[in-house]
Design a protein around this motif. Structure first.
Motif, PDB file in Angstrom:
ATOM      1  N   ASP A   1       0.881  -1.158   0.000  1.00  0.00           N
ATOM      2  CA  ASP A   1       0.000   0.000   0.000  1.00  0.00           C
ATOM      3  C   ASP A   1       0.922   1.212   0.000  1.00  0.00           C
ATOM      4  OD1 ASP A   1      -2.292  -1.601   0.225  1.00  0.00           O
ATOM      5  OD2 ASP A   1      -2.243  -1.532   2.420  1.00  0.00           O
ATOM      6  N   TRP A   2       0.431   2.357  -0.534  1.00  0.00           N
ATOM      7  CA  TRP A   2       1.290   3.530  -0.530  1.00  0.00           C
ATOM      8  C   TRP A   2       0.465   4.805  -0.490  1.00  0.00           C
ATOM      9  CZ3 TRP A   2      -0.121   1.253  -5.039  1.00  0.00           C
ATOM     10  CH2 TRP A   2      -0.502   2.061  -6.102  1.00  0.00           C
ATOM     11  N   GLU A   3       1.166   5.861  -0.173  1.00  0.00           N
ATOM     12  CA  GLU A   3       0.582   7.194  -0.131  1.00  0.00           C
ATOM     13  C   GLU A   3       1.644   8.150  -0.633  1.00  0.00           C
ATOM     14  OE1 GLU A   3      -1.854   9.428   3.254  1.00  0.00           O
ATOM     15  OE2 GLU A   3       0.230   9.079   3.843  1.00  0.00           O
ATOM     16  N   ILE A   4       1.199   9.140  -1.394  1.00  0.00           N
ATOM     17  CA  ILE A   4       2.119  10.169  -1.877  1.00  0.00           C
ATOM     18  C   ILE A   4       1.502  11.523  -1.566  1.00  0.00           C
ATOM     19  CG2 ILE A   4       1.144  10.074  -4.204  1.00  0.00           C
ATOM     20  CD1 ILE A   4       3.936  10.762  -5.285  1.00  0.00           C
ATOM     21  N   SER A   5       2.340  12.444  -1.098  1.00  0.00           N
ATOM     22  CA  SER A   5       1.875  13.818  -0.904  1.00  0.00           C
ATOM     23  C   SER A   5       2.935  14.761  -1.447  1.00  0.00           C
ATOM     24  CB  SER A   5       1.583  14.129   0.562  1.00  0.00           C
ATOM     25  OG  SER A   5       2.777  14.148   1.311  1.00  0.00           O
ATOM     26  N   ILE A   6       2.463  15.882  -1.965  1.00  0.00           N
ATOM     27  CA  ILE A   6       3.355  16.863  -2.576  1.00  0.00           C
ATOM     28  C   ILE A   6       3.138  18.204  -1.891  1.00  0.00           C
ATOM     29  CG2 ILE A   6       3.955  18.067  -4.711  1.00  0.00           C
ATOM     30  CD1 ILE A   6       2.718  15.626  -6.220  1.00  0.00           C
ATOM     31  N   ASP A   7       4.229  18.772  -1.412  1.00  0.00           N
ATOM     32  CA  ASP A   7       4.204  20.135  -0.881  1.00  0.00           C
ATOM     33  C   ASP A   7       4.932  21.032  -1.871  1.00  0.00           C
ATOM     34  OD1 ASP A   7       2.917  19.518   1.520  1.00  0.00           O
ATOM     35  OD2 ASP A   7       4.795  19.084   2.539  1.00  0.00           O
ATOM     36  N   GLU A   8       4.400  22.221  -2.083  1.00  0.00           N
ATOM     37  CA  GLU A   8       5.062  23.207  -2.936  1.00  0.00           C
ATOM     38  C   GLU A   8       5.522  24.359  -2.048  1.00  0.00           C
ATOM     39  OE1 GLU A   8       2.058  24.103  -5.859  1.00  0.00           O
ATOM     40  OE2 GLU A   8       2.850  22.593  -7.204  1.00  0.00           O
ATOM     41  N   THR A   9       6.810  24.645  -2.102  1.00  0.00           N
ATOM     42  CA  THR A   9       7.346  25.740  -1.308  1.00  0.00           C
ATOM     43  C   THR A   9       7.779  26.865  -2.236  1.00  0.00           C
ATOM     44  OG1 THR A   9       9.517  24.684  -1.289  1.00  0.00           O
ATOM     45  CG2 THR A   9       8.099  24.212   0.555  1.00  0.00           C
ATOM     46  N   PRO A  10       7.894  28.086  -1.721  1.00  0.00           N
ATOM     47  CA  PRO A  10       8.212  29.228  -2.581  1.00  0.00           C
ATOM     48  C   PRO A  10       9.566  29.090  -3.288  1.00  0.00           C
ATOM     49  CG  PRO A  10       7.438  29.974  -0.440  1.00  0.00           C
ATOM     50  CD  PRO A  10       7.658  28.493  -0.339  1.00  0.00           C
ATOM     51  N   PHE A  11       9.555  29.363  -4.558  1.00  0.00           N
ATOM     52  CA  PHE A  11      10.744  29.278  -5.405  1.00  0.00           C
ATOM     53  C   PHE A  11      11.851  30.210  -4.925  1.00  0.00           C
ATOM     54  CE2 PHE A  11      13.162  30.602  -9.186  1.00  0.00           C
ATOM     55  CZ  PHE A  11      13.506  29.375  -9.730  1.00  0.00           C
ATOM     56  N   ASP A  12      11.465  31.366  -4.376  1.00  0.00           N
ATOM     57  CA  ASP A  12      12.468  32.356  -3.982  1.00  0.00           C
ATOM     58  C   ASP A  12      13.137  32.051  -2.640  1.00  0.00           C
ATOM     59  OD1 ASP A  12      10.089  32.893  -2.649  1.00  0.00           O
ATOM     60  OD2 ASP A  12      10.287  35.066  -2.820  1.00  0.00           O
ATOM     61  N   LEU A  13      12.787  30.937  -2.023  1.00  0.00           N
ATOM     62  CA  LEU A  13      13.433  30.519  -0.777  1.00  0.00           C
ATOM     63  C   LEU A  13      14.286  29.274  -1.018  1.00  0.00           C
ATOM     64  CD1 LEU A  13      10.491  31.067   1.734  1.00  0.00           C
ATOM     65  CD2 LEU A  13      12.511  32.508   1.385  1.00  0.00           C
ATOM     66  N   TRP A  14      15.112  29.338  -2.053  1.00  0.00           N
ATOM     67  CA  TRP A  14      15.865  28.165  -2.475  1.00  0.00           C
ATOM     68  C   TRP A  14      17.135  28.614  -3.177  1.00  0.00           C
ATOM     69  CZ3 TRP A  14      14.553  25.843  -7.755  1.00  0.00           C
ATOM     70  CH2 TRP A  14      15.256  24.670  -7.994  1.00  0.00           C
ATOM     71  N   SER A  15      18.220  27.896  -2.933  1.00  0.00           N
ATOM     72  CA  SER A  15      19.461  28.137  -3.674  1.00  0.00           C
ATOM     73  C   SER A  15      20.213  26.823  -3.841  1.00  0.00           C
ATOM     74  CB  SER A  15      20.348  29.169  -2.967  1.00  0.00           C
ATOM     75  OG  SER A  15      20.925  28.616  -1.804  1.00  0.00           O
ATOM     76  N   LEU A  16      21.091  26.790  -4.822  1.00  0.00           N
ATOM     77  CA  LEU A  16      21.941  25.628  -5.102  1.00  0.00           C
ATOM     78  C   LEU A  16      23.378  26.122  -5.252  1.00  0.00           C
ATOM     79  CD1 LEU A  16      19.546  24.282  -7.786  1.00  0.00           C
ATOM     80  CD2 LEU A  16      20.246  22.914  -5.839  1.00  0.00           C
ATOM     81  N   GLN A  17      24.274  25.583  -4.418  1.00  0.00           N
ATOM     82  CA  GLN A  17      25.667  26.024  -4.453  1.00  0.00           C
ATOM     83  C   GLN A  17      25.776  27.557  -4.390  1.00  0.00           C
ATOM     84  OE1 GLN A  17      25.098  22.539  -4.895  1.00  0.00           O
ATOM     85  NE2 GLN A  17      25.024  23.019  -7.064  1.00  0.00           N
ATOM     86  N   GLY A  18      24.882  28.168  -3.631  1.00  0.00           N
ATOM     87  CA  GLY A  18      24.912  29.617  -3.473  1.00  0.00           C
ATOM     88  C   GLY A  18      24.294  30.404  -4.612  1.00  0.00           C
ATOM     89  N   GLU A  19      23.721  29.728  -5.580  1.00  0.00           N
ATOM     90  CA  GLU A  19      23.085  30.401  -6.720  1.00  0.00           C
ATOM     91  C   GLU A  19      21.571  30.290  -6.607  1.00  0.00           C
ATOM     92  OE1 GLU A  19      24.491  32.142  -9.144  1.00  0.00           O
ATOM     93  OE2 GLU A  19      26.524  31.709  -8.447  1.00  0.00           O
ATOM     94  N   ILE A  20      20.893  31.408  -6.818  1.00  0.00           N
ATOM     95  CA  ILE A  20      19.434  31.392  -6.914  1.00  0.00           C
ATOM     96  C   ILE A  20      19.109  30.789  -8.279  1.00  0.00           C
ATOM     97  CG2 ILE A  20      17.341  32.813  -7.008  1.00  0.00           C
ATOM     98  CD1 ILE A  20      18.749  32.819  -4.247  1.00  0.00           C
ATOM     99  N   PRO A  21      18.272  29.748  -8.342  1.00  0.00           N
ATOM    100  CA  PRO A  21      17.963  29.143  -9.637  1.00  0.00           C
ATOM    101  C   PRO A  21      17.367  30.164 -10.613  1.00  0.00           C
ATOM    102  CG  PRO A  21      17.265  27.723  -7.868  1.00  0.00           C
ATOM    103  CD  PRO A  21      17.641  29.027  -7.236  1.00  0.00           C
TER     104      PRO A  21
END
Length: 159
Positions: free
Chosen positions: A100-120
């Motif tokens: 049996d399984w369950e999946i849930s998706i949360d969406e968080t604000p794009f502007d609160l995220w960075s990768l290796q110090g770079e804003i996507p």
């Protein structure tokens, strides 16, 4: 970035299952297209005496917790399509093995995220196209934030 946390009873997945499922998850996002390095999949094994659903021990249950930042799903039709698409991706690893399984998706604000110090960079921008091609984060100029296929409408001449 989609971050997938997969909570599963001990022994639910082989090393090969984990590799193949993470590749399938990555492929569905890459088809959007998103850079493959955005996709992170973490398998979290739960001891067989520690998995309960409805207050009852349930060693045949797998929980998929997905955090999506790179894209927001607009409207109920697209949201349903996306959930069904992801269910189809994981089905061979859960339903077809009797879980049996369950999946849930949360969406968080794009502007609160960075990768290796770079804003996507913005969706479909010159910089994002480069990130997809290079499969890594890198700095980019202000001009590279523009759409890769920029089309400007003609101005109004008669004023």
């Amino acid at each position: 970035m989609p971050l997938w946390k997969i909570y599963h009873p001990a022994g639910s997945f082989t090393a090969e299952d984990k590799k193949k499922l993470s590749e399938k998850i990555t492929d569905v996002y890459a088809s959007i297209p998103l850079p493959k390095f955005y996709v992170v999949v973490i398998f979290e094994e739960v001891a067989n005496d520690s998995y309960f659903v409805g207050g009852e021990l349930h060693n045949k249950f797998i929980r998929f917790k997905v955090d999506q930042i790179a894209r927001t799903l607009p409207g109920p039709v697209i949201r349903e399509w996306w959930v069904r698409t992801l269910d189809a991706v994981i089905a061979p690893y859960v339903r077809d093995k009797g879980y049996d399984w369950e999946i849930s998706i949360d969406e968080t604000p794009f502007d609160l995220w960075s990768l290796q110090g770079e804003i996507p960079p913005p969706f479909e921008s010159v910089a994002e196209k480069r990130w997809v091609k290079d499969n890594k984060a890198s700095s980019y100029s202000y001009a590279e934030k523009l759409p890769a296929n920029l089309v400007l409408a003609p101005g109004i001449m008669d004023r």
